[in-house]
Design an enzyme around this catalytic site. Structure first.
Site, PDB file in Angstrom:
ATOM      1  N   GLU A   1       0.047  21.034   2.424  1.00  0.00           N
ATOM      2  CA  GLU A   1       1.142  21.812   1.811  1.00  0.00           C
ATOM      3  C   GLU A   1       1.182  22.785   1.094  1.00  0.00           C
ATOM      4  OE1 GLU A   1       3.424  19.523  -1.191  1.00  0.00           O
ATOM      5  OE2 GLU A   1       3.785  18.021  -0.320  1.00  0.00           O
TER       6      GLU A   1
ATOM      7  N   SER B   1      -5.419   8.717  17.185  1.00  0.00           N
ATOM      8  CA  SER B   1      -5.188   7.396  17.096  1.00  0.00           C
ATOM      9  C   SER B   1      -4.562   7.725  18.523  1.00  0.00           C
ATOM     10  CB  SER B   1      -5.524   5.966  17.117  1.00  0.00           C
ATOM     11  OG  SER B   1      -4.752   6.816  15.397  1.00  0.00           O
TER      12      SER B   1
ATOM     13  N   ASP C   1       4.473  11.396   5.686  1.00  0.00           N
ATOM     14  CA  ASP C   1       4.336  12.217   4.417  1.00  0.00           C
ATOM     15  C   ASP C   1       4.331  11.487   2.858  1.00  0.00           C
ATOM     16  OD1 ASP C   1       4.182  14.520   2.624  1.00  0.00           O
ATOM     17  OD2 ASP C   1       6.101  15.543   3.493  1.00  0.00           O
TER      18      ASP C   1
ATOM     19  N   ASP D   1       3.155  14.504  -1.644  1.00  0.00           N
ATOM     20  CA  ASP D   1       3.416  16.064  -2.530  1.00  0.00           C
ATOM     21  C   ASP D   1       3.027  16.550  -3.478  1.00  0.00           C
ATOM     22  OD1 ASP D   1       5.886  15.699  -0.716  1.00  0.00           O
ATOM     23  OD2 ASP D   1       7.306  15.319  -1.930  1.00  0.00           O
TER      24      ASP D   1
ATOM     25  N   ASP E   1      15.135  11.234   4.943  1.00  0.00           N
ATOM     26  CA  ASP E   1      14.720   9.932   6.309  1.00  0.00           C
ATOM     27  C   ASP E   1      14.305  10.300   7.403  1.00  0.00           C
ATOM     28  OD1 ASP E   1      16.812   8.145   4.848  1.00  0.00           O
ATOM     29  OD2 ASP E   1      18.487   8.996   5.663  1.00  0.00           O
TER      30      ASP E   1
END
Length: 825
Positions: A195, A261, A333, A336, A521
């Site tokens: 961010e 991974s 995510d 924030d 979403d």
């Protein structure tokens, strides 16, 4: 003269003898902490005799009458082999590194104190279910039993490092294990850094060029974001970086190393032996010893075997007789950055949707070696802890009169991830494993599953619920006082991405995009891979059915799909053009390099020069493309981005503009920049590896750096504690070996698969696994690096739950019998 010679010889001989005696004394004391794996103990804390059978790879197979006794023995075994590593993980989570390392780690401690991970862990103990609390208590007793043995029997302080950094070892607590999970969440989370970087870059570049250098995953449409300068007036571009991630002791990682991974699975109908297959190789930063530790636990629900992390009483990746489970970073995510406005009339208050509110404030004292303690003030808002501008480069994007707070799912004081991990380990099938994931909070992971009947992929981890009107959609810092920017709680677990028994019978994840759902979403806008998944698909689609061997072949694949795609683009106008140049000229050297690359299939083989030429070319190319536009901020882009390179050379949305050097009067083409970058790369390679191109080896530059995070930089000692290995692979191969990206050795292999496992449910005991170093954390142990030799060669060891096989190849059996405690009078 003869007399002087004799005295010099005597003095020299005496010095040699003194050195040898000193080495012998040092070896004696350091070797005292090597455990005897055939020793018997009578200890409090177990209800019945327990056996720890170590096979010839030093993998403990633990047998006890109750699950509680098994967890006790796992704590005992972890402490025997990795006590220093465990104490360092705990100290890091507590923010207490500076007590032994001084000023070097003060900023790390300050960050961990502000995040308050350890106190959150203490409060989370009560959130666990009763069996998990019992397991945590038993595990802690096992760790403390070994610490007691160390203290009572003078066992070299438990680890050689304790002699260099003398410190008392506090008793292990249940909260310590939860804190290790939270610490891993910090290491695997990079959205806060991303961010900030996006905000910093947006201050320098127009929107079209921002989409070039920080490209979205191809195929996903993103609604245009507001300019950061409009959101946060007064923030200036180009401010210097205050990076915290460079120290090997820091749990904060640059976005290039935040987690990766591979995992893939085949249902019985896609298996040659009609049994499900599962492969997993989680990627973390390389250390000596590796973060992973192999173990087998015989629980009442059945035997389980696989990878643990010392400090955590669970098989985090592995299998039972009925179920296999694997993990990959999901890139959810879950962070924030909230910019909070401070009340100009009262600096102890900040703006909320309902007006000014006071910070939650308390003081914390950091003890620092060789100087006075440091007192810091911890502040929290309704959104999360306030972080200073010196962390995560937050100071570069925070306007005057504001502070930055972090919203993050891991900042929970009712974190039930430990309960979830223990339930997963005891699940009997895929539905049971998916249900176990319901309690998992952080770090968010893709859980790949295979049982005897099918395969599945489930995203586990708390998903923040965001408002559809969020100013930046969580892609850049936003104003914390606006209701639309605040989290609305967590999404329901059933909205997490899930797929069970797909029609193709195959599942795979290489940190690639898993869903294409619109915000909020969306799961994430940032993904860890866009190319490795293509190579995996190619390998999977070439066979109708798969075997354990074909899954191993995929794990060890070193063909770079990026090299195959990028070289024809950037070299299109350079190959087979121009007259042959005289030997010894730069033009001839360039032609030789292009001839090698023209015949190369993209295999990042350690014995070849082509991977080195290709990697150096792309590194020099990206630097030339972005340096004039971005200045010092270009240093944040340490690895060539293949999507960026492709956009530039295909001139997507005018991206070829990057090729023109702003400071130059001429208008350079992309062909010009590609040629100049290749010449620059070849000059540097020639200076480093000599004038003969045919003698260059990728493995000389791409050495795996399993370095000791503390002693690895100490002269002389570094040669005993660091493990360096020539390796194949690269940034974007399935056998991933992420390069450092920083000078003076930008191609060192610093991040990759510390654990590999392949499980075959047609014949479970033929399953295999390997670690990148060894089981022991003791540099004098033969098990310090023995598995690393096999790992480097792409070999594995068997992974059997048959107790007789473990006993037949045992290097020792540790027996613990309960001590009878006299009843109180």
């Amino acid at each position: 003269m003869l007399t002087a010679f004799r005295w010099l010889l005597r003095i020299f001989t005496g010095l040699v003898l003194l050195v040898l005696m000193a080495l012998a004394v040092a070896y004696f004391f350091l070797s005292r902490s090597l455990p005897d794996y055939s020793e018997s103990f009578t200890l409090e804390g177990v209800t019945a005799p327990v056996e720890i059978v170590r096979n010839n790879a030093n993998v403990p197979h633990i047998f006890g009458a109750t699950d509680e006794d098994v967890y006790y023995a796992l704590g005992f075994a972890h402490a025997q082999d990795r006590l220093w590593q465990m104490t360092m993980l705990r100290r890091t989570a507590q923010g207490r590194l500076s007590e032994i390392f001084g000023d070097r780690t003060l900023r790390i401690d300050e960050l961990l104190r502000r995040l308050d991970l350890y106190n959150l862990s203490i409060r989370s103990v009560e959130a666990q279910d009763a069996p998990t609390r019992t397991a945590l208590d038993a595990y802690a007793r096992g760790v403390n039993a070994w610490i007691g043995e160390v203290n009572a029997r003078a066992r070299g302080r438990g680890a050689p490092e304790m002699f260099f950094f003398s410190s008392d070892i506090a008793a292990w607590q249940p909260a310590d294990s939860i804190a290790v999970i939270k610490l891993m969440a910090l290491q695997l989370s990079a959205h806060v850094g991303t961010e900030v970087l996006r905000a910093r870059t947006s201050l320098l570049l127009p929107d079209a060029r921002l989409r070039d250098i920080l490209p979205d995953d191809p195929g996903q449409a993103i609604t245009a974001l507001p300019d950061y300068s409009d959101l946060m007036p007064g923030v200036l571009p180009g401010q210097p970086s205050t990076r915290l991630a460079g120290d090997p002791l820091s749990p904060v990682k640059d976005r290039a190393f935040a987690g990766a991974s591979n995992a893939w699975a085949a249902a019985p109908e896609r298996s040659a032996a009609s049994g499900s297959l599962l492969a997993n190789d989680p990627h973390l930063g390389f250390t000596a010893p590796a973060i992973w530790y192999l173990a087998r636990l015989e629980l009442q629900s059945g035997g389980v075997i696989g990878g643990t992390i010392p400090g955590i009483p669970a098989i985090l990746v592995g299998r039972s007789d009925r179920l296999g489970w694997a993990l990959t970073s999901s890139y959810l995510d879950d962070q924030d950055v909230m910019i909070e406005e401070i009340n100009p009339d009262n600096p102890e208050e900040y703006r909320t949707p309902s007006g000014w509110a006071g910070f939650e404030t308390r003081r914390s004292i950091i003890t620092v070696k060789d100087r006075d303690p440091v007192t810091i003030t911890l502040r929290w808002t309704e959104n999360g802890p306030v972080l200073p501008g010196s962390h995560f480069d937050l100071g570069t994007i925070t306007p005057q009169g504001h502070v930055a707070a972090l919203a993050w799912t891991a900042l929970s004081d009712a974190d039930t991830s430990m309960t979830s991990a223990l339930r997963l380990m005891q699940a009997q099938d895929i539905p049971g494993a998916i249900e176990a994931g319901r309690l998992y909070i952080a770090p968010a992971q893709n859980l790949m599953l295979a049982d005897r009947d099918g395969v599945a992929l489930q995203l586990i981890g708390a998903m923040p619920a965001r408002d559809s009107g969020h100013q930046t959609q969580g892609r850049m810092p936003s104003l914390g006082a606006l209701p639309e920017n605040r989290w609305l709680g967590r999404m329901d677990y059933d909205r997490n991405f899930r797929v069970v028994n797909p029609g193709t019978g195959l599942l795979g994840n290489t940190n690639n995009k898993t869903v294409d759902r619109p915000f909020p979403d969306h799961v994430s806008f940032e993904w860890g891979d866009t190319h490795r998944i293509r190579r995996w698909l190619n390998l999977m689609q070439t066979r109708e059915v798969h075997t354990r061997e074909s899954f191993i072949e995929a794990q060890l694949d070193t063909v770079s799909p990026i090299a195959r795609a990028a070289l024809p683009l950037i070299g299109a106008d350079l190959w087979f053009t121009g007259e042959p140049a005289p030997d010894g000229t730069p033009e001839r050297f360039r032609q030789q390099a292009l001839e090698l690359l023209a015949e190369w299939n993209g295999e990042m083989n350690e014995h070849l020069p082509e991977p080195l030429i290709y990697s150096a070319w792309l590194r020099a190319l990206q630097n030339r493309l972005i340096r004039d536009e971005m200045g010092p901020l270009a240093d944040e882009f340490t690895h060539p981005d293949p999507v960026f390179i492709e956009r530039v050379f295909r001139d997507t949305e005018g991206a070829a503009k990057w090729c023109d050097v702003i400071q130059s009067a001429e208008i350079e083409t992309c062909t010009d920049i590609a040629r100049m970058a290749l010449d620059e790369a070849l000059i540097r390679l020639r200076e480093t590896y000599g004038p003969t191109m045919a003698s260059w080896r990728w493995g000389d530059a791409h050495q795996a750096t399993h370095d000791h995070p503390v002693l690895g930089e100490v002269p002389l000692l570094r040669y005993f504690v660091n493990i360096r290995q020539s390796t194949s692979g690269g940034d974007s191969t399935l056998m991933r070996g992420r390069t450092s990206g920083t000078e003076p050795e930008p191609f060192l292999n610093v991040h990759g698969a510390g654990y590999r496992g392949v499980y075959d449910f047609a014949d479970p005991d033929s399953s295999v696994f390997i670690l990148s170093t060894g089981q022991s954390g003791h540099p004098l142990s033969r098990h310090y690096d023995d598995l690393g030799v096999l790992w480097r060669r792409g070999e594995y060891i068997m992974m059997s739950l048959d107790p007789e096989l473990a006993r037949a190849a045992a290097v020792g059996i540790t027996r613990i019998t309960p001590r009878q405690v006299a009843p109180a009078p």
